[in-house]
Design an enzyme around this catalytic site. Structure first.
Site, PDB file in Angstrom:
ATOM      1  N   HIS A 158      24.932  20.508  61.388  1.00 12.90           N
ATOM      2  CA  HIS A 158      25.981  21.217  60.646  1.00 12.90           C
ATOM      3  C   HIS A 158      27.257  20.399  60.483  1.00 12.90           C
ATOM      4  CE1 HIS A 158      28.055  24.607  58.909  1.00 12.90           C
ATOM      5  NE2 HIS A 158      29.010  24.524  59.815  1.00 12.90           N
TER       6      HIS A 158
ATOM      7  N   ASP B  28      31.869  23.568  55.298  1.00 16.65           N
ATOM      8  CA  ASP B  28      31.736  24.927  55.804  1.00 16.65           C
ATOM      9  C   ASP B  28      32.693  25.835  55.010  1.00 16.65           C
ATOM     10  OD1 ASP B  28      30.559  26.522  58.286  1.00 16.65           O
ATOM     11  OD2 ASP B  28      32.696  26.967  58.283  1.00 16.65           O
TER      12      ASP B  28
ATOM     13  N   TYR C  32      35.853  35.895  57.563  1.00 18.54           N
ATOM     14  CA  TYR C  32      34.634  36.688  57.448  1.00 18.54           C
ATOM     15  C   TYR C  32      34.962  38.138  57.093  1.00 18.54           C
ATOM     16  CZ  TYR C  32      32.609  32.641  59.768  1.00 18.54           C
ATOM     17  OH  TYR C  32      32.224  31.350  60.075  1.00 18.54           O
TER      18      TYR C  32
END
Length: 323
Positions: free
Chosen positions: A298, A107, A235
């Protein structure tokens, strides 16, 4: 320290690197392998791989990235660019006195591993990326805008941009529920218009075999201590990273790479990712890459730990390091 974490019998220390204190879990002796976690986790995401790789002759170091776990969490989102993250990792490598290391990332940890490999290939013996491929930098469109064009306003990346917004939304739930919502994701993270992603994600009260209530509590207790702002700041720094990456426009990843992705990974099955990874552009950007698709969603290093561990070990042995 939580009893579950104590059961994994790893050593813990905090290391000064790049102006922050970084917590690491480590075990074993031999060539150094960095295991870099993603969102929303910390070193514990690698609990299975740490023991396996240490038992097979490697010195395994799993840090809490800045903003996570027991590492420092700078306040400003501008302190979370990939230049900062890679700087932290270089300082970590220097601390252990190694010229070259193996890197494994999942990730956001995969993103960090890609840029560590791009910026400092002289320090990377080989890189195993989980779930997130290396995407070329768009020369004209910033990252957040590019993602918005593909996935819309309901995408978690877009919702996490505004300082305070996601924090307020997450605060409506206890930490255990938040962790269950994210760790058990099986579908794409795109909410309907005007709905917060944390409200949209399903709460599954029955856990799969690979995740226990004790595991959930380890994550929940750590994020209750740290909060989520540090994690969200990755982010919020995406567009600043895009600006700083201009000198590397068109650059290739030159180190050996194995890319592992779950066949049911939500990001792989949408937005053209599967076609990209299996097409010529990805292989032109990462010439020395092996793509492996395995069973899983994931969080594949936890959901399918033995297969992931075996894949990592086979890669390390394929690229032996002279000590």
């Amino acid at each position: 320290m939580n009893m579950m974490m104590m059961n994994y019998q790893v050593d813990h220390q905090r290391i000064k690197t790049n102006g922050i204190w970084m917590h690491v879990a480590e075990k074993g002796m031999g060539p150094l392998v960095l295991l870099i976690h993603g969102f929303p986790e910390f070193w514990y995401a690698w609990r299975h791989q740490i023991n396996f790789l240490a038992d097979n002759g490697y010195h395994v170091v799993a840090p809490d990235l800045r903003g996570y776990g027991d590492s420092d969490s700078p306040l400003s989102p501008s302190s979370y660019t990939m230049m900062h993250i890679v700087g932290d990792l270089i300082g970590l490598i220097d601390h252990f006195g190694q010229q070259k290391v193996y890197v494994v990332g999942h990730d956001w940890g995969a993103v960090a591993g890609w840029y560590l490999s791009l910026f400092r290939p002289d320090r990377v013996m080989g890189f195993v990326a989980l779930t997130v491929p290396y995407y070329p930098r768009s020369p004209n469109c910033k990252t957040v805008q590019s993602i918005k064009k593909i996935y819309g306003d309901g995408c978690h990346v877009i919702q996490f941009q505004e300082p305070g917004r996601a924090e307020r939304a997450f605060a409506r739930y206890d930490y255990t529920t938040v962790m269950k919502k994210f760790l058990l994701i099986t579908d794409k993270m795109i909410a309907p218009p005007d709905m917060e992603i944390i409200d949209f994600l399903e709460t599954k009260w029955s856990l799969p075999p690979w995740l226990t209530e004790e595991d959930i509590q380890v994550y929940a207790e750590k994020f209750e201590e740290s909060g989520f702002t540090g994690a969200f700041n990755y982010y919020r720094a995406m567009d600043l990273t895009w600006e700083l990456l201009a000198p590397w426009q068109g650059s290739k990843i030159t180190v050996p790479v194995k890319f592992i992705v779950g066949d049911k990974e939500f990001g792989f099955q949408s937005g053209g990712a599967k076609d990209f990874v299996e097409g010529d552009e990805f292989k032109s950007l990462v010439p020395d890459v092996e793509v492996v698709i395995i069973d899983g969603h994931h969080f594949i290093q936890e959901e399918n730990p033995q297969e992931v561990s075996n894949q990592i070990l086979s890669f390390l042995r394929k690229h032996p390091m002279d000590l």
